[in-house]
Scaffold this active site. Structure first.
Site, PDB file in Angstrom:
ATOM      1  N   LYS A  79       0.845  -1.198   0.000  1.00 44.99           N
ATOM      2  CA  LYS A  79       0.000   0.000   0.000  1.00 44.99           C
ATOM      3  C   LYS A  79       0.880   1.247   0.000  1.00 44.99           C
ATOM      4  O   LYS A  79       1.871   1.302   0.742  1.00 44.99           O
ATOM      5  CB  LYS A  79      -0.918  -0.025   1.229  1.00 44.99           C
ATOM      6  CG  LYS A  79      -1.967   1.086   1.241  1.00 44.99           C
ATOM      7  CD  LYS A  79      -2.915   0.947   2.441  1.00 44.99           C
ATOM      8  CE  LYS A  79      -3.968   2.038   2.477  1.00 44.99           C
ATOM      9  NZ  LYS A  79      -4.909   1.904   3.603  1.00 44.99           N
ATOM     10  N   SER A 154      -9.945   1.922   2.787  1.00 46.56           N
ATOM     11  CA  SER A 154      -9.059   2.665   1.927  1.00 46.56           C
ATOM     12  C   SER A 154      -8.017   1.795   1.217  1.00 46.56           C
ATOM     13  O   SER A 154      -7.411   2.257   0.252  1.00 46.56           O
ATOM     14  CB  SER A 154      -8.327   3.738   2.743  1.00 46.56           C
ATOM     15  OG  SER A 154      -7.458   3.143   3.684  1.00 46.56           O
ATOM     16  N   SER A 178     -10.209  -0.232   7.106  1.00 49.97           N
ATOM     17  CA  SER A 178      -9.611  -0.093   5.767  1.00 49.97           C
ATOM     18  C   SER A 178      -8.920  -1.332   5.216  1.00 49.97           C
ATOM     19  O   SER A 178      -8.562  -1.363   4.043  1.00 49.97           O
ATOM     20  CB  SER A 178      -8.624   1.072   5.756  1.00 49.97           C
ATOM     21  OG  SER A 178      -9.324   2.288   5.687  1.00 49.97           O
TER      22      SER A 178
END
Lengths: 482, 100
Positions: A79, A154, A178
Protein backbone atom coordinates in the site's frame (compact mmCIF):
# COMPACT_ATOMS: atom_id res chain seq x y z
CA UNK A 1 -0.46 -19.52 -12.42
CA UNK A 2 -3.06 -19.14 -9.76
CA UNK A 3 -1.81 -20.30 -6.40
CA UNK A 4 -4.03 -20.14 -3.36
CA UNK A 5 -1.28 -20.31 -0.76
CA UNK A 6 2.35 -19.30 -0.32
CA UNK A 7 3.17 -22.87 0.75
CA UNK A 8 1.98 -24.12 -2.69
CA UNK A 9 4.40 -21.72 -4.40
CA UNK A 10 7.25 -22.90 -2.19
CA UNK A 11 6.37 -26.50 -3.07
CA UNK A 12 6.57 -25.56 -6.76
CA UNK A 13 9.99 -23.93 -6.15
CA UNK A 14 11.15 -27.13 -4.39
CA UNK A 15 9.99 -29.31 -7.29
CA UNK A 16 11.79 -26.99 -9.78
CA UNK A 17 8.49 -26.47 -11.58
CA UNK A 18 8.72 -22.73 -11.10
CA UNK A 19 11.33 -20.07 -10.35
CA UNK A 20 10.77 -16.82 -8.52
CA UNK A 21 11.92 -14.95 -11.63
CA UNK A 22 9.25 -16.70 -13.75
CA UNK A 23 6.59 -15.97 -11.16
CA UNK A 24 7.65 -12.32 -10.81
CA UNK A 25 7.70 -11.81 -14.61
CA UNK A 26 4.25 -13.35 -14.84
CA UNK A 27 2.91 -10.91 -12.24
CA UNK A 28 4.62 -7.93 -13.91
CA UNK A 29 2.94 -8.91 -17.19
CA UNK A 30 -0.43 -9.30 -15.49
CA UNK A 31 -0.05 -5.86 -13.90
CA UNK A 32 0.80 -4.31 -17.31
CA UNK A 33 -2.29 -5.87 -18.89
CA UNK A 34 -4.61 -4.96 -16.00
CA UNK A 35 -7.14 -2.12 -16.24
CA UNK A 36 -7.89 -1.97 -12.51
CA UNK A 37 -5.66 1.04 -11.65
CA UNK A 38 -4.46 -0.94 -8.63
CA UNK A 39 -0.78 0.02 -8.87
CA UNK A 40 0.55 3.57 -8.65
CA UNK A 41 4.20 2.57 -9.08
CA UNK A 42 5.57 -0.69 -10.52
CA UNK A 43 9.09 -1.65 -9.44
CA UNK A 44 10.02 -3.86 -12.38
CA UNK A 45 13.85 -3.75 -12.24
CA UNK A 46 13.99 -3.84 -8.46
CA UNK A 47 11.55 -6.78 -8.31
CA UNK A 48 13.44 -8.81 -10.92
CA UNK A 49 16.68 -8.21 -9.03
CA UNK A 50 15.05 -9.43 -5.81
CA UNK A 51 13.64 -12.47 -7.67
CA UNK A 52 17.12 -13.34 -8.98
CA UNK A 53 18.49 -13.18 -5.43
CA UNK A 54 15.63 -15.41 -4.26
CA UNK A 55 16.37 -17.97 -6.99
CA UNK A 56 20.03 -17.98 -5.94
CA UNK A 57 19.03 -18.64 -2.32
CA UNK A 58 16.74 -21.47 -3.41
CA UNK A 59 19.44 -22.99 -5.66
CA UNK A 60 22.00 -22.81 -2.86
CA UNK A 61 19.69 -24.48 -0.33
CA UNK A 62 18.37 -27.01 -2.86
CA UNK A 63 14.84 -25.93 -1.92
CA UNK A 64 12.96 -22.88 -0.65
CA UNK A 65 14.69 -22.07 2.69
CA UNK A 66 11.47 -21.54 4.64
CA UNK A 67 13.16 -21.57 8.06
CA UNK A 68 15.50 -18.67 7.38
CA UNK A 69 13.46 -16.91 4.67
CA UNK A 70 9.77 -17.72 5.17
CA UNK A 71 8.71 -15.53 2.22
CA UNK A 72 11.52 -16.37 -0.19
CA UNK A 73 10.63 -15.49 -3.77
CA UNK A 74 7.05 -14.37 -3.01
CA UNK A 75 5.90 -11.27 -4.96
CA UNK A 76 3.88 -8.82 -2.85
CA UNK A 77 2.15 -5.47 -3.35
CA UNK A 78 2.62 -2.63 -0.84
CA UNK A 79 0.00 0.00 0.00
CA UNK A 80 1.40 3.37 -1.03
CA UNK A 81 1.49 4.85 2.46
CA UNK A 82 4.37 2.62 3.53
CA UNK A 83 7.74 4.18 2.86
CA UNK A 84 10.48 2.41 0.97
CA UNK A 85 13.98 3.87 0.70
CA UNK A 86 14.40 5.43 -2.74
CA UNK A 87 10.90 4.45 -3.94
CA UNK A 88 8.22 7.05 -4.66
CA UNK A 89 5.59 6.96 -1.87
CA UNK A 90 2.53 9.15 -2.47
CA UNK A 91 -0.21 8.16 -0.01
CA UNK A 92 -2.32 8.69 -3.18
CA UNK A 93 -2.01 12.46 -2.70
CA UNK A 94 -0.92 15.31 -4.97
CA UNK A 95 0.85 16.64 -1.88
CA UNK A 96 3.36 13.77 -2.08
CA UNK A 97 3.28 12.91 -5.78
CA UNK A 98 7.09 13.23 -6.04
CA UNK A 99 8.03 12.14 -2.50
CA UNK A 100 10.95 9.72 -2.39
CA UNK A 101 11.54 8.77 1.24
CA UNK A 102 15.06 8.13 2.58
CA UNK A 103 14.01 5.18 4.76
CA UNK A 104 11.95 1.96 4.70
CA UNK A 105 8.98 1.09 6.88
CA UNK A 106 9.81 -1.64 9.40
CA UNK A 107 6.93 -3.85 8.16
CA UNK A 108 8.20 -3.76 4.56
CA UNK A 109 11.80 -4.18 5.69
CA UNK A 110 10.94 -7.33 7.65
CA UNK A 111 9.04 -8.82 4.68
CA UNK A 112 11.93 -8.14 2.30
CA UNK A 113 14.48 -9.54 4.77
CA UNK A 114 12.32 -12.70 4.84
CA UNK A 115 12.84 -12.98 1.07
CA UNK A 116 9.69 -11.28 -0.24
CA UNK A 117 9.68 -9.32 -3.50
CA UNK A 118 8.00 -5.91 -3.73
CA UNK A 119 6.21 -5.65 -7.10
CA UNK A 120 5.09 -2.08 -6.53
CA UNK A 121 3.06 0.46 -4.61
CA UNK A 122 -0.72 0.13 -4.47
CA UNK A 123 -3.45 2.71 -4.96
CA UNK A 124 -5.61 3.76 -1.98
CA UNK A 125 -7.82 6.57 -0.73
CA UNK A 126 -5.77 9.74 -0.22
CA UNK A 127 -4.02 9.48 3.18
CA UNK A 128 -6.22 6.39 3.80
CA UNK A 129 -9.33 8.55 4.15
CA UNK A 130 -12.24 6.77 2.54
CA UNK A 131 -14.15 3.54 2.29
CA UNK A 132 -14.36 3.08 -1.47
CA UNK A 133 -11.01 4.08 -3.00
CA UNK A 134 -12.77 6.91 -4.85
CA UNK A 135 -10.68 9.52 -2.98
CA UNK A 136 -7.34 8.73 -4.64
CA UNK A 137 -5.70 11.69 -6.38
CA UNK A 138 -4.73 9.18 -9.09
CA UNK A 139 -8.22 7.88 -9.89
CA UNK A 140 -10.46 5.17 -8.46
CA UNK A 141 -9.56 1.47 -8.31
CA UNK A 142 -11.88 -1.03 -9.99
CA UNK A 143 -13.34 -4.03 -8.19
CA UNK A 144 -11.41 -7.17 -9.20
CA UNK A 145 -14.39 -8.99 -10.73
CA UNK A 146 -17.27 -6.49 -11.08
CA UNK A 147 -16.72 -3.66 -13.57
CA UNK A 148 -17.93 -0.27 -12.36
CA UNK A 149 -17.99 -1.35 -8.70
CA UNK A 150 -15.70 -0.09 -5.93
CA UNK A 151 -13.26 -2.47 -4.23
CA UNK A 152 -13.86 -0.75 -0.87
CA UNK A 153 -11.25 1.34 0.88
CA UNK A 154 -9.06 2.66 1.93
CA UNK A 155 -6.81 -0.31 1.00
CA UNK A 156 -8.72 -0.72 -2.29
CA UNK A 157 -5.64 -1.18 -4.48
CA UNK A 158 -4.40 -3.90 -2.12
CA UNK A 159 -7.75 -5.75 -2.16
CA UNK A 160 -8.07 -5.59 -5.94
CA UNK A 161 -4.43 -6.60 -6.47
CA UNK A 162 -4.98 -9.74 -4.39
CA UNK A 163 -8.50 -10.42 -5.75
CA UNK A 164 -7.44 -10.02 -9.40
CA UNK A 165 -4.20 -11.97 -8.80
CA UNK A 166 -1.88 -9.05 -9.46
CA UNK A 167 0.28 -10.17 -6.51
CA UNK A 168 0.39 -13.13 -4.14
CA UNK A 169 -0.50 -10.99 -1.12
CA UNK A 170 -0.51 -7.33 -0.16
CA UNK A 171 -0.03 -4.99 2.75
CA UNK A 172 -2.84 -2.71 3.80
CA UNK A 173 -3.52 -0.46 6.76
CA UNK A 174 -6.68 -0.31 8.86
CA UNK A 175 -7.82 2.78 10.80
CA UNK A 176 -11.57 2.15 10.89
CA UNK A 177 -11.93 -0.91 8.68
CA UNK A 178 -9.61 -0.09 5.77
CA UNK A 179 -8.28 -3.66 5.53
CA UNK A 180 -11.38 -5.65 6.53
CA UNK A 181 -13.95 -3.72 4.48
CA UNK A 182 -12.17 -4.00 1.09
CA UNK A 183 -11.23 -7.61 1.91
CA UNK A 184 -14.92 -8.42 2.39
CA UNK A 185 -15.94 -6.54 -0.80
CA UNK A 186 -13.32 -8.39 -2.85
CA UNK A 187 -13.70 -11.90 -1.38
CA UNK A 188 -10.23 -12.15 0.18
CA UNK A 189 -8.84 -12.45 3.72
CA UNK A 190 -7.85 -9.26 5.56
CA UNK A 191 -6.35 -9.04 9.05
CA UNK A 192 -6.09 -6.02 11.31
CA UNK A 193 -3.81 -7.25 14.08
CA UNK A 194 -3.93 -6.13 17.70
CA UNK A 195 -2.77 -2.52 18.04
CA UNK A 196 0.96 -2.49 18.73
CA UNK A 197 1.68 -5.89 17.20
CA UNK A 198 3.21 -4.49 13.99
CA UNK A 199 5.46 -1.43 13.94
CA UNK A 200 4.00 1.70 12.36
CA UNK A 201 7.47 3.13 11.66
CA UNK A 202 7.33 4.31 8.05
CA UNK A 203 3.53 4.27 7.87
CA UNK A 204 2.36 7.73 6.81
CA UNK A 205 0.13 8.41 9.80
CA UNK A 206 -3.60 9.09 9.55
CA UNK A 207 -4.79 8.48 13.12
CA UNK A 208 -1.97 7.23 15.32
CA UNK A 209 -4.06 5.63 18.08
CA UNK A 210 -6.11 3.67 15.50
CA UNK A 211 -3.80 2.84 12.55
CA UNK A 212 -2.51 -0.72 12.21
CA UNK A 213 -0.71 -2.37 9.29
CA UNK A 214 -1.92 -5.81 8.26
CA UNK A 215 -1.87 -8.48 5.56
CA UNK A 216 -4.43 -8.97 2.78
CA UNK A 217 -4.22 -12.46 1.33
CA UNK A 218 -5.94 -15.24 -0.58
CA UNK A 219 -5.88 -17.59 2.41
CA UNK A 220 -5.99 -17.32 6.20
CA UNK A 221 -2.69 -19.16 6.64
CA UNK A 222 -0.92 -16.61 4.41
CA UNK A 223 -2.20 -13.80 6.65
CA UNK A 224 -0.82 -15.67 9.66
CA UNK A 225 2.53 -16.11 7.92
CA UNK A 226 2.85 -12.43 6.98
CA UNK A 227 1.83 -11.40 10.49
CA UNK A 228 4.48 -13.69 11.96
CA UNK A 229 7.18 -12.11 9.80
CA UNK A 230 6.14 -8.51 10.58
CA UNK A 231 5.11 -8.75 14.25
CA UNK A 232 7.17 -7.73 17.23
CA UNK A 233 8.64 -4.84 19.12
CA UNK A 234 10.45 -2.15 17.15
CA UNK A 235 12.64 0.42 18.91
CA UNK A 236 11.61 2.86 16.15
CA UNK A 237 7.93 2.74 17.19
CA UNK A 238 7.43 3.24 20.92
CA UNK A 239 3.79 2.08 20.66
CA UNK A 240 4.78 -1.44 19.58
CA UNK A 241 4.15 -3.95 22.31
CA UNK A 242 7.13 -5.52 24.09
CA UNK A 243 5.08 -8.74 24.49
CA UNK A 244 6.81 -11.72 22.83
CA UNK A 245 5.28 -12.77 19.52
CA UNK A 246 3.87 -16.19 18.75
CA UNK A 247 4.19 -18.72 15.96
CA UNK A 248 1.09 -17.30 14.31
CA UNK A 249 1.48 -19.59 11.29
CA UNK A 250 1.58 -22.83 13.31
CA UNK A 251 -1.11 -21.57 15.69
CA UNK A 252 -3.44 -20.69 12.79
CA UNK A 253 -3.36 -24.30 11.62
CA UNK A 254 -4.39 -25.75 14.98
CA UNK A 255 -7.94 -27.06 15.18
CA UNK A 256 -10.00 -24.84 17.49
CA UNK A 257 -11.06 -26.38 20.79
CA UNK A 258 -14.65 -26.52 19.54
CA UNK A 259 -16.23 -27.95 22.68
CA UNK A 260 -14.94 -25.09 24.82
CA UNK A 261 -15.36 -22.32 22.26
CA UNK A 262 -17.93 -19.60 22.92
CA UNK A 263 -18.74 -17.32 19.99
CA UNK A 264 -20.34 -14.05 20.96
CA UNK A 265 -23.05 -12.60 18.72
CA UNK A 266 -23.65 -8.94 19.60
CA UNK A 267 -27.32 -8.04 19.37
CA UNK A 268 -26.50 -4.41 18.44
CA UNK A 269 -24.70 -5.53 15.25
CA UNK A 270 -27.80 -6.89 13.51
CA UNK A 271 -29.99 -3.83 13.53
CA UNK A 272 -30.82 -1.15 10.97
CA UNK A 273 -29.66 -1.30 7.41
CA UNK A 274 -27.90 -4.68 7.22
CA UNK A 275 -28.67 -6.31 3.90
CA UNK A 276 -30.85 -9.42 4.42
CA UNK A 277 -28.52 -11.41 2.16
CA UNK A 278 -25.53 -10.56 4.36
CA UNK A 279 -27.44 -11.42 7.52
CA UNK A 280 -28.50 -14.79 6.06
CA UNK A 281 -24.99 -15.63 4.87
CA UNK A 282 -23.28 -14.75 8.17
CA UNK A 283 -25.95 -16.55 10.22
CA UNK A 284 -25.35 -19.67 8.11
CA UNK A 285 -21.65 -19.31 8.92
CA UNK A 286 -22.50 -19.12 12.62
CA UNK A 287 -24.57 -22.31 12.27
CA UNK A 288 -21.52 -24.03 10.80
CA UNK A 289 -19.53 -23.08 13.93
CA UNK A 290 -22.38 -24.49 16.02
CA UNK A 291 -22.34 -27.72 14.01
CA UNK A 292 -18.66 -28.13 14.92
CA UNK A 293 -19.53 -27.93 18.63
CA UNK A 294 -18.97 -24.24 19.38
CA UNK A 295 -21.51 -22.48 21.56
CA UNK A 296 -23.19 -19.30 20.28
CA UNK A 297 -23.67 -16.74 23.03
CA UNK A 298 -25.87 -13.65 22.83
CA UNK A 299 -23.88 -10.66 24.01
CA UNK A 300 -24.46 -6.93 24.21
CA UNK A 301 -22.14 -4.06 23.33
CA UNK A 302 -24.45 -1.26 24.46
CA UNK A 303 -22.32 1.68 23.26
CA UNK A 304 -22.23 0.48 19.64
CA UNK A 305 -24.66 3.19 18.42
CA UNK A 306 -22.08 5.83 19.40
CA UNK A 307 -19.03 4.28 17.75
CA UNK A 308 -19.20 6.20 14.46
CA UNK A 309 -19.45 9.49 16.38
CA UNK A 310 -16.51 8.60 18.61
CA UNK A 311 -14.49 7.40 15.65
CA UNK A 312 -15.03 10.48 13.52
CA UNK A 313 -14.02 12.83 16.30
CA UNK A 314 -10.92 10.84 17.31
CA UNK A 315 -9.79 10.02 13.76
CA UNK A 316 -10.19 13.51 12.29
CA UNK A 317 -8.62 15.17 15.33
CA UNK A 318 -5.53 12.97 15.17
CA UNK A 319 -5.45 13.39 11.37
CA UNK A 320 -5.54 17.19 11.55
CA UNK A 321 -2.53 17.03 13.87
CA UNK A 322 -0.63 14.38 11.86
CA UNK A 323 -1.17 16.12 8.54
CA UNK A 324 0.24 19.41 9.87
CA UNK A 325 3.63 18.01 8.87
CA UNK A 326 2.58 17.85 5.22
CA UNK A 327 3.65 21.41 4.53
CA UNK A 328 6.05 21.18 1.60
CA UNK A 329 9.05 22.43 3.59
CA UNK A 330 11.13 19.26 3.96
CA UNK A 331 9.43 17.00 1.40
CA UNK A 332 6.49 16.89 -0.94
CA UNK A 333 5.28 19.33 -3.55
CA UNK A 334 5.48 23.11 -3.39
CA UNK A 335 2.89 25.28 -5.06
CA UNK A 336 4.30 27.30 -8.00
CA UNK A 337 3.17 30.50 -6.24
CA UNK A 338 4.85 29.63 -2.95
CA UNK A 339 7.98 31.65 -3.85
CA UNK A 340 5.98 34.87 -3.64
CA UNK A 341 4.35 34.84 -0.25
CA UNK A 342 3.03 37.41 2.18
CA UNK A 343 3.85 35.50 5.35
CA UNK A 344 4.42 31.97 6.64
CA UNK A 345 0.67 31.25 6.81
CA UNK A 346 0.29 32.24 3.15
CA UNK A 347 3.23 29.94 2.28
CA UNK A 348 1.62 26.95 4.02
CA UNK A 349 -1.87 27.68 2.71
CA UNK A 350 -0.69 27.86 -0.90
CA UNK A 351 1.13 24.54 -0.58
CA UNK A 352 -1.70 22.81 1.28
CA UNK A 353 -4.19 23.65 -1.46
CA UNK A 354 -3.02 20.38 -3.05
CA UNK A 355 -5.00 18.28 -0.54
CA UNK A 356 -8.07 16.55 -1.97
CA UNK A 357 -11.62 17.41 -0.84
CA UNK A 358 -12.09 14.54 1.66
CA UNK A 359 -8.77 15.28 3.33
CA UNK A 360 -9.60 18.99 3.62
CA UNK A 361 -13.03 18.09 5.04
CA UNK A 362 -11.44 15.95 7.76
CA UNK A 363 -8.65 18.42 8.59
CA UNK A 364 -11.30 21.11 9.10
CA UNK A 365 -13.49 18.92 11.30
CA UNK A 366 -10.48 17.74 13.32
CA UNK A 367 -9.09 21.24 13.78
CA UNK A 368 -12.54 22.31 14.96
CA UNK A 369 -12.82 19.41 17.46
CA UNK A 370 -9.44 20.27 18.97
CA UNK A 371 -9.92 24.03 18.99
CA UNK A 372 -10.29 26.16 22.09
CA UNK A 373 -13.82 26.08 23.49
CA UNK A 374 -14.83 22.83 21.75
CA UNK A 375 -12.16 20.37 22.93
CA UNK A 376 -14.04 19.19 26.05
CA UNK A 377 -17.39 18.88 24.29
CA UNK A 378 -16.04 16.89 21.37
CA UNK A 379 -12.58 15.31 21.69
CA UNK A 380 -12.57 14.68 25.44
CA UNK A 381 -16.17 13.47 25.41
CA UNK A 382 -15.46 11.11 22.51
CA UNK A 383 -12.49 9.65 24.40
CA UNK A 384 -14.66 9.11 27.49
CA UNK A 385 -17.21 7.17 25.42
CA UNK A 386 -14.27 5.30 23.88
CA UNK A 387 -13.41 3.96 27.33
CA UNK A 388 -17.03 2.89 27.85
CA UNK A 389 -16.82 0.96 24.57
CA UNK A 390 -13.64 -0.77 25.77
CA UNK A 391 -15.44 -1.68 29.00
CA UNK A 392 -18.28 -3.17 26.88
CA UNK A 393 -15.76 -5.45 25.16
CA UNK A 394 -14.03 -6.38 28.45
CA UNK A 395 -17.41 -7.46 29.83
CA UNK A 396 -18.36 -9.29 26.63
CA UNK A 397 -15.10 -11.27 26.60
CA UNK A 398 -15.99 -12.62 30.05
CA UNK A 399 -18.87 -14.42 28.34
CA UNK A 400 -17.28 -15.37 25.00
CA UNK A 401 -13.90 -16.06 23.39
CA UNK A 402 -14.49 -14.54 19.96
CA UNK A 403 -17.07 -12.12 18.54
CA UNK A 404 -18.56 -12.85 15.11
CA UNK A 405 -20.54 -10.48 12.87
CA UNK A 406 -20.79 -9.23 9.30
CA UNK A 407 -17.94 -6.93 8.20
CA UNK A 408 -20.17 -4.40 6.49
CA UNK A 409 -23.90 -3.67 6.24
CA UNK A 410 -23.67 -3.87 2.42
CA UNK A 411 -21.66 -5.53 -0.33
CA UNK A 412 -19.60 -3.52 -2.87
CA UNK A 413 -21.50 -0.66 -4.49
CA UNK A 414 -21.21 1.17 -7.79
CA UNK A 415 -18.59 3.89 -8.23
CA UNK A 416 -20.23 7.26 -7.47
CA UNK A 417 -23.21 5.78 -5.60
CA UNK A 418 -22.28 7.12 -2.15
CA UNK A 419 -19.71 9.76 -3.07
CA UNK A 420 -22.02 12.75 -2.57
CA UNK A 421 -22.95 11.87 1.01
CA UNK A 422 -19.93 11.63 3.35
CA UNK A 423 -22.05 10.66 6.38
CA UNK A 424 -23.61 7.72 4.54
CA UNK A 425 -20.11 6.56 3.62
CA UNK A 426 -18.94 6.95 7.24
CA UNK A 427 -21.85 4.84 8.54
CA UNK A 428 -20.66 1.96 6.38
CA UNK A 429 -17.80 1.45 8.86
CA UNK A 430 -20.05 0.89 11.89
CA UNK A 431 -19.12 -2.79 12.34
CA UNK A 432 -15.37 -2.42 11.84
CA UNK A 433 -14.65 0.78 13.82
CA UNK A 434 -14.99 -0.71 17.36
CA UNK A 435 -11.94 -2.99 16.92
CA UNK A 436 -9.78 0.05 16.08
CA UNK A 437 -11.06 2.17 18.95
CA UNK A 438 -10.35 -0.65 21.40
CA UNK A 439 -7.13 -1.99 19.81
CA UNK A 440 -8.59 -5.47 19.19
CA UNK A 441 -7.55 -7.92 16.45
CA UNK A 442 -10.17 -8.35 13.74
CA UNK A 443 -10.28 -10.14 10.43
CA UNK A 444 -12.53 -10.60 7.44
CA UNK A 445 -12.92 -14.08 5.96
CA UNK A 446 -15.05 -14.82 2.87
CA UNK A 447 -18.38 -16.33 3.85
CA UNK A 448 -20.67 -16.19 0.80
CA UNK A 449 -21.98 -13.94 -1.95
CA UNK A 450 -25.13 -12.01 -2.77
CA UNK A 451 -27.51 -12.30 -5.76
CA UNK A 452 -25.09 -10.26 -7.92
CA UNK A 453 -22.31 -12.65 -6.93
CA UNK A 454 -20.60 -9.90 -4.91
CA UNK A 455 -18.61 -11.35 -1.99
CA UNK A 456 -19.76 -11.23 1.64
CA UNK A 457 -17.27 -11.28 4.53
CA UNK A 458 -17.59 -12.50 8.10
CA UNK A 459 -15.75 -10.59 10.79
CA UNK A 460 -14.09 -12.30 13.74
CA UNK A 461 -12.84 -10.13 16.60
CA UNK A 462 -10.81 -11.33 19.59
CA UNK A 463 -9.44 -9.87 22.81
CA UNK A 464 -6.17 -7.91 22.57
CA UNK A 465 -3.19 -10.12 21.65
CA UNK A 466 -5.42 -13.10 20.80
CA UNK A 467 -4.68 -12.81 17.07
CA UNK A 468 -3.96 -16.56 16.90
CA UNK A 469 -7.42 -17.38 18.22
CA UNK A 470 -9.25 -15.60 15.40
CA UNK A 471 -6.77 -16.88 12.81
CA UNK A 472 -7.26 -20.55 13.76
CA UNK A 473 -11.04 -20.14 13.78
CA UNK A 474 -10.99 -18.41 10.39
CA UNK A 475 -8.65 -21.06 9.00
CA UNK A 476 -11.01 -23.85 10.12
CA UNK A 477 -13.95 -21.95 8.60
CA UNK A 478 -12.14 -21.42 5.29
CA UNK A 479 -11.21 -25.11 5.02
CA UNK A 480 -14.41 -26.57 6.39
CA UNK A 481 -16.82 -24.54 4.30
CA UNK A 482 -15.33 -25.52 0.95
CA UNK B 1 -24.00 21.60 19.79
CA UNK B 2 -21.79 24.32 18.40
CA UNK B 3 -23.33 26.82 16.03
CA UNK B 4 -21.80 26.02 12.68
CA UNK B 5 -21.75 28.81 10.12
CA UNK B 6 -19.50 30.07 7.36
CA UNK B 7 -17.60 32.37 9.73
CA UNK B 8 -16.65 29.37 11.87
CA UNK B 9 -15.59 27.35 8.82
CA UNK B 10 -13.36 30.20 7.64
CA UNK B 11 -11.83 30.58 11.11
CA UNK B 12 -11.10 26.86 11.40
CA UNK B 13 -9.65 26.73 7.86
CA UNK B 14 -7.32 29.57 8.83
CA UNK B 15 -6.18 27.65 11.94
CA UNK B 16 -5.60 24.58 9.75
CA UNK B 17 -3.63 26.64 7.19
CA UNK B 18 -6.01 25.91 4.32
CA UNK B 19 -7.31 28.27 1.65
CA UNK B 20 -10.92 27.54 0.76
CA UNK B 21 -12.92 28.87 -2.17
CA UNK B 22 -16.35 30.38 -1.42
CA UNK B 23 -17.93 27.21 -2.84
CA UNK B 24 -15.81 25.06 -0.51
CA UNK B 25 -16.78 27.19 2.47
CA UNK B 26 -20.47 26.68 1.68
CA UNK B 27 -20.04 22.94 1.06
CA UNK B 28 -17.92 22.23 4.15
CA UNK B 29 -20.22 24.31 6.35
CA UNK B 30 -23.23 22.24 5.26
CA UNK B 31 -21.36 18.96 5.66
CA UNK B 32 -19.89 19.94 9.04
CA UNK B 33 -23.44 20.75 10.23
CA UNK B 34 -24.66 17.30 9.14
CA UNK B 35 -21.71 15.44 10.64
CA UNK B 36 -21.74 17.37 13.94
CA UNK B 37 -25.52 16.94 14.06
CA UNK B 38 -24.94 13.20 13.94
CA UNK B 39 -22.02 13.33 16.39
CA UNK B 40 -24.32 15.16 18.82
CA UNK B 41 -25.57 11.66 19.77
CA UNK B 42 -22.65 11.71 22.20
CA UNK B 43 -24.37 14.34 24.34
CA UNK B 44 -26.89 11.64 25.31
CA UNK B 45 -24.23 9.45 26.92
CA UNK B 46 -23.80 9.84 30.65
CA UNK B 47 -20.04 9.58 31.01
CA UNK B 48 -19.91 10.62 34.66
CA UNK B 49 -16.28 10.84 35.74
CA UNK B 50 -14.99 8.26 33.29
CA UNK B 51 -11.31 8.84 32.51
CA UNK B 52 -10.90 9.59 28.78
CA UNK B 53 -9.17 6.82 26.81
CA UNK B 54 -6.71 8.40 24.42
CA UNK B 55 -4.93 5.20 23.45
CA UNK B 56 -6.02 1.55 23.07
CA UNK B 57 -3.09 0.06 25.01
CA UNK B 58 -1.99 0.79 28.54
CA UNK B 59 1.58 1.61 27.57
CA UNK B 60 4.38 3.47 29.21
CA UNK B 61 6.82 5.76 27.50
CA UNK B 62 9.97 3.69 27.03
CA UNK B 63 13.22 5.32 28.06
CA UNK B 64 16.53 4.89 26.26
CA UNK B 65 20.05 6.23 26.45
CA UNK B 66 20.57 9.53 24.65
CA UNK B 67 23.13 8.27 22.15
CA UNK B 68 24.11 10.26 19.07
CA UNK B 69 23.68 8.26 15.85
CA UNK B 70 24.80 9.50 12.43
CA UNK B 71 22.07 10.48 9.97
CA UNK B 72 21.93 8.43 6.76
CA UNK B 73 23.92 9.97 3.92
CA UNK B 74 23.70 9.53 0.14
CA UNK B 75 26.47 8.41 -2.24
CA UNK B 76 28.01 11.91 -2.11
CA UNK B 77 28.08 12.03 1.68
CA UNK B 78 25.18 14.53 1.78
CA UNK B 79 22.35 14.02 4.29
CA UNK B 80 19.87 11.66 2.60
CA UNK B 81 16.95 13.59 3.99
CA UNK B 82 17.90 16.54 1.75
CA UNK B 83 18.11 14.52 -1.45
CA UNK B 84 14.48 14.86 -2.44
CA UNK B 85 13.60 18.03 -0.56
CA UNK B 86 11.68 20.63 -2.61
CA UNK B 87 14.46 23.25 -2.24
CA UNK B 88 17.76 23.14 -0.36
CA UNK B 89 20.57 25.54 0.45
CA UNK B 90 23.88 24.22 1.83
CA UNK B 91 22.80 21.53 4.35
CA UNK B 92 19.34 22.94 5.00
CA UNK B 93 15.82 23.27 3.65
CA UNK B 94 15.24 26.49 1.75
CA UNK B 95 12.09 28.52 2.33
CA UNK B 96 11.11 31.97 1.05
CA UNK B 97 11.91 34.98 3.27
CA UNK B 98 9.08 35.24 5.76
CA UNK B 99 10.30 38.00 8.07
CA UNK B 100 9.93 41.45 6.57
Amino acid sequence: MNFHKISEIHDAFDAKKLSSTELTKDYLNRIKASKHNAYLTVLEDRALKQAKQADELIAKAGKAPRDTHPLVGIPLGIKDLLTMDGVRTTSASKMLENYIPPYTATAVDRLEKAGAISLGKLNMDEFAMGGSNENSAFGPVMHPTHDGYVPGGSSGGSATAVGADLCVAALGSDTGGSIRLPASYCGIVGLKPTYGRISRYGLIAFSSSLDQIGPMTKSVEDSALLLQVMAGHDPLDSTTSPKPTESFYAESKKEPDWKNLRIGVPKEYWVQGISPEIEKSVREGLKWFESKGAKLVDISLPHTPYCVSVYYIVAVSEASSNLARIDGVRFGVRHPDSKQVEDIADFYKKIRSNFGPEVKRRIILGTFALSSGYYDAYFRKACQVRRLMKQDFDAAFQKCDVIASPVSPSTAFKIGEKAADPLKMYLNDILTIPANLCGLPGLSVPCGSDAKNLPIGMQLVGPQFQDSRILSLANAFEKGRK
Amino acid sequence: MAEVNETLTRKVADLARLYLTDEEVTLYTTQMKTTLGYVDLLSKVDVGNVEPMYHPLEIETPMREDVVRPSPVDENGKPKVLKHAPETLYDGFKVPPIIG
